[in-house]
Write a protein that holds these residues in place. Structure first.
Motif, PDB file in Angstrom:
ATOM      1  N   ILE A 305       0.840  -1.202   0.000  1.00  0.00           N
ATOM      2  CA  ILE A 305       0.000   0.000   0.000  1.00  0.00           C
ATOM      3  C   ILE A 305       0.874   1.251   0.000  1.00  0.00           C
ATOM      4  O   ILE A 305       0.573   2.239  -0.681  1.00  0.00           O
ATOM      5  CB  ILE A 305      -0.946  -0.018   1.219  1.00  0.00           C
ATOM      6  CG1 ILE A 305      -1.920  -1.192   1.118  1.00  0.00           C
ATOM      7  CG2 ILE A 305      -1.712   1.291   1.332  1.00  0.00           C
ATOM      8  CD1 ILE A 305      -2.818  -1.352   2.334  1.00  0.00           C
ATOM      9  N   ALA A 306       1.970   1.213   0.764  1.00  0.00           N
ATOM     10  CA  ALA A 306       2.880   2.364   0.794  1.00  0.00           C
ATOM     11  C   ALA A 306       3.470   2.629  -0.589  1.00  0.00           C
ATOM     12  O   ALA A 306       3.568   3.781  -1.026  1.00  0.00           O
ATOM     13  CB  ALA A 306       3.985   2.117   1.818  1.00  0.00           C
ATOM     14  N   ASN A 307       3.866   1.579  -1.289  1.00  0.00           N
ATOM     15  CA  ASN A 307       4.429   1.762  -2.632  1.00  0.00           C
ATOM     16  C   ASN A 307       3.373   2.287  -3.605  1.00  0.00           C
ATOM     17  O   ASN A 307       3.675   3.112  -4.474  1.00  0.00           O
ATOM     18  CB  ASN A 307       5.000   0.436  -3.139  1.00  0.00           C
ATOM     19  CG  ASN A 307       6.257   0.028  -2.369  1.00  0.00           C
ATOM     20  OD1 ASN A 307       7.027   0.890  -1.929  1.00  0.00           O
ATOM     21  ND2 ASN A 307       6.456  -1.283  -2.193  1.00  0.00           N
ATOM     22  N   GLU A 308       2.125   1.805  -3.455  1.00  0.00           N
ATOM     23  CA  GLU A 308       1.058   2.272  -4.343  1.00  0.00           C
ATOM     24  C   GLU A 308       0.801   3.766  -4.179  1.00  0.00           C
ATOM     25  O   GLU A 308       0.489   4.464  -5.141  1.00  0.00           O
ATOM     26  CB  GLU A 308      -0.227   1.482  -4.080  1.00  0.00           C
ATOM     27  CG  GLU A 308      -0.160   0.030  -4.523  1.00  0.00           C
ATOM     28  CD  GLU A 308      -1.424  -0.718  -4.154  1.00  0.00           C
ATOM     29  OE1 GLU A 308      -2.354  -0.066  -3.613  1.00  0.00           O
ATOM     30  OE2 GLU A 308      -1.494  -1.951  -4.383  1.00  0.00           O
ATOM     31  N   HIS A 309       0.957   4.271  -2.958  1.00  0.00           N
ATOM     32  CA  HIS A 309       0.647   5.672  -2.677  1.00  0.00           C
ATOM     33  C   HIS A 309       1.914   6.509  -2.513  1.00  0.00           C
ATOM     34  O   HIS A 309       1.851   7.622  -1.972  1.00  0.00           O
ATOM     35  CB  HIS A 309      -0.219   5.775  -1.417  1.00  0.00           C
ATOM     36  CG  HIS A 309      -1.578   5.180  -1.589  1.00  0.00           C
ATOM     37  ND1 HIS A 309      -1.830   3.834  -1.449  1.00  0.00           N
ATOM     38  CD2 HIS A 309      -2.781   5.760  -1.911  1.00  0.00           C
ATOM     39  CE1 HIS A 309      -3.118   3.602  -1.663  1.00  0.00           C
ATOM     40  NE2 HIS A 309      -3.712   4.752  -1.942  1.00  0.00           N
ATOM     41  N   GLN A 310       3.048   5.956  -2.961  1.00  0.00           N
ATOM     42  CA  GLN A 310       4.319   6.684  -2.973  1.00  0.00           C
ATOM     43  C   GLN A 310       4.716   7.176  -1.581  1.00  0.00           C
ATOM     44  O   GLN A 310       5.199   8.302  -1.407  1.00  0.00           O
ATOM     45  CB  GLN A 310       4.238   7.862  -3.945  1.00  0.00           C
ATOM     46  CG  GLN A 310       3.993   7.428  -5.397  1.00  0.00           C
ATOM     47  CD  GLN A 310       3.907   8.597  -6.350  1.00  0.00           C
ATOM     48  OE1 GLN A 310       3.899   9.749  -5.931  1.00  0.00           O
ATOM     49  NE2 GLN A 310       3.882   8.292  -7.641  1.00  0.00           N
ATOM     50  N   VAL A 311       4.486   6.331  -0.578  1.00  0.00           N
ATOM     51  CA  VAL A 311       4.955   6.598   0.778  1.00  0.00           C
ATOM     52  C   VAL A 311       6.367   6.039   0.905  1.00  0.00           C
ATOM     53  O   VAL A 311       6.637   4.907   0.472  1.00  0.00           O
ATOM     54  CB  VAL A 311       4.023   5.968   1.835  1.00  0.00           C
ATOM     55  CG1 VAL A 311       4.568   6.206   3.237  1.00  0.00           C
ATOM     56  CG2 VAL A 311       2.617   6.539   1.711  1.00  0.00           C
ATOM     57  N   MET A 312       7.277   6.800   1.478  1.00  0.00           N
ATOM     58  CA  MET A 312       8.678   6.391   1.577  1.00  0.00           C
ATOM     59  C   MET A 312       8.796   5.130   2.441  1.00  0.00           C
ATOM     60  O   MET A 312       8.240   5.068   3.540  1.00  0.00           O
ATOM     61  CB  MET A 312       9.507   7.504   2.200  1.00  0.00           C
ATOM     62  CG  MET A 312      11.009   7.276   2.122  1.00  0.00           C
ATOM     63  SD  MET A 312      11.630   7.343   0.428  1.00  0.00           S
ATOM     64  CE  MET A 312      11.331   9.060   0.067  1.00  0.00           C
ATOM     65  N   VAL A 313       9.500   4.124   1.929  1.00  0.00           N
ATOM     66  CA  VAL A 313       9.736   2.870   2.645  1.00  0.00           C
ATOM     67  C   VAL A 313      11.227   2.758   2.907  1.00  0.00           C
ATOM     68  O   VAL A 313      12.032   2.756   1.982  1.00  0.00           O
ATOM     69  CB  VAL A 313       9.236   1.659   1.848  1.00  0.00           C
ATOM     70  CG1 VAL A 313       9.530   0.363   2.614  1.00  0.00           C
ATOM     71  CG2 VAL A 313       7.745   1.781   1.572  1.00  0.00           C
TER      72      VAL A 313
END
Length: 378
Positions: A305-313
């Motif tokens: 979900i983070a990658n889908e919404h461009q949240v930094m991982v």
């Protein structure tokens, strides 16, 4: 020992729920003998207390009605007024006794079982119209007990009555030689005391009936072991139902948690076993808040979900484990992790500036300062 319809022994005490339901249905211990005792003692006791004034009032009424003039007798309106006045006088004289009787008729029943008003007990029960059920009640233990009580009352009152008449024999004979007014007053006293002592004979019947009614009522409410278990299941919830509810609650909480991941500033991973999503809003709190956390499959879902919404991982195994084990959802991180999280958020900010072409590429994160008491090994 009582038995249920299935033949199982009713060996268990009734539960609070069973007692409450039986009371709501109007099924409480009641003693007719206690009610009868209260009314008769109250009535005859009131007769002893108010008998003198009642006798005097009746004498006045008789004296007044037997000494009417011819003019009054021949006048219909005067006779009607005289009748109304006599009735009012009689009612006033017996009113105290009526009030005592009314009070005892209420106090007698509620003294055993308390005050109770149940519409369910007042509802008609067509099952009682069944002739077979009626025959069964006629030849039941309860009917036998009622028959024995009736015979006992008859014999007891007979013995007391004969004893009282024997004790008052001289008074009864003396009334024949007394003036009418004195004889009436004397008769009221004799009748009052005789009735009172005969009513006292019912105390023995009530003393036997009250414990019996309490025992009978309790026996009807006794429960089998299976009934107790079923009731606890119904009140606490069946295990499979409770498990299903907990499962649904976890699913709903996990769904809400996943919906909060896109709002995170950064997701820190283990990289595969754990994932935590953090958000820092200086206007709402003084420290970053944990929006989501999970392990294994949940951690993978958070990263997706983070990658889908461009949240930094970011990968930081030690910090991910520390946050996972020390912080609950929607709570601020502990003070011991402020510095480490601050460095992560600063790195994320610098990296975003670099990606937008407004700054230099930040150096990789060094070892983050995590207190020993917050560290968790794999």
């Amino acid at each position: 020992m009582a038995e249920s319809e299935s033949g199982a022994d009713k060996s268990e005490e009734p539960t609070e729920k069973r007692l409450r339901e039986s009371r709501e249905k109007g099924q409480v211990a009641r003693s007719r003998e206690l009610s009868t005792l209260a009314v008769t003692l109250g009535g005859f006791g009131g007769l002893l207390v108010f008998g003198g004034s009642m006798g005097t009032a009746m004498l006045d009424i008789m004296r007044g009605n037997f000494s009417l003039s011819r003019e009054v007798i021949m006048d219909k309106e005067s006779m009607a007024l005289w009748l109304a006045a006599s009735g009012q006088h009689a009612l006033e004289s017996i009113l105290p006794l009526l009030l005592v009787l009314m009070a005892m008729s209420v106090l007698g029943p509620i003294s055993l079982g308390g005050w109770l008003f149940s519409t369910e007990s007042m509802a008609p029960k067509f099952s009682r119209m069944n002739p077979l059920a009626g025959l069964k009640r006629m030849f039941s233990t309860q009917s036998l007990v009622e028959l024995l009580k009736a015979l006992g009352k008859f014999l007891l009152i007979l013995i007391v009555g004969i004893s009282v008449l024997h004790a008052k024999e001289q008074d009864l004979l003396a009334m024949a030689q007394e003036p009418i007014e004195t004889a009436i007053m004397h008769a009221c006293v004799v009748v009052g005391w005789s009735s009172f002592w005969m009513a006292c004979g019912l105390i023995l019947i009530a003393a036997i009936d009250v414990p019996f009614q309490l025992w009978t009522s309790k026996q009807k409410l006794m429960m089998t072991k299976q009934e107790v278990r079923d009731e606890y299941k119904d009140s606490d919830g069946k295990p499979e139902v409770k498990q299903r509810i907990r499962q649904l609650q976890r699913q709903m909480a996990q769904q809400r948690m996943m919906q909060a991941v896109p709002e995170a500033d950064v997701v820190i991973t283990n990289p595969t076993h754990f994932a935590v999503a953090l958000k820092y809003d200086p206007q709402k709190g003084h420290a970053p808040v944990l929006l989501a956390k999970g392990g294994d499959f949940v951690a993978l879902k958070i990263r997706e979900i983070a990658n889908e919404h461009q949240v930094m991982v970011l990968e930081s195994p030690a910090l991910a484990r520390a946050v996972y084990y020390s912080t609950e959802l929607d709570e601020e991180i502990p003070a011991g992790l402020y510095l480490a999280i601050a460095q992560v958020l600063a790195y994320v900010y610098q990296l975003r500036q670099y990606q937008s072409g407004k700054g230099k590429r930040p150096p990789p994160l060094a070892d983050l300062p995590i207190p020993p008491d917050l560290r968790r090994d794999e």
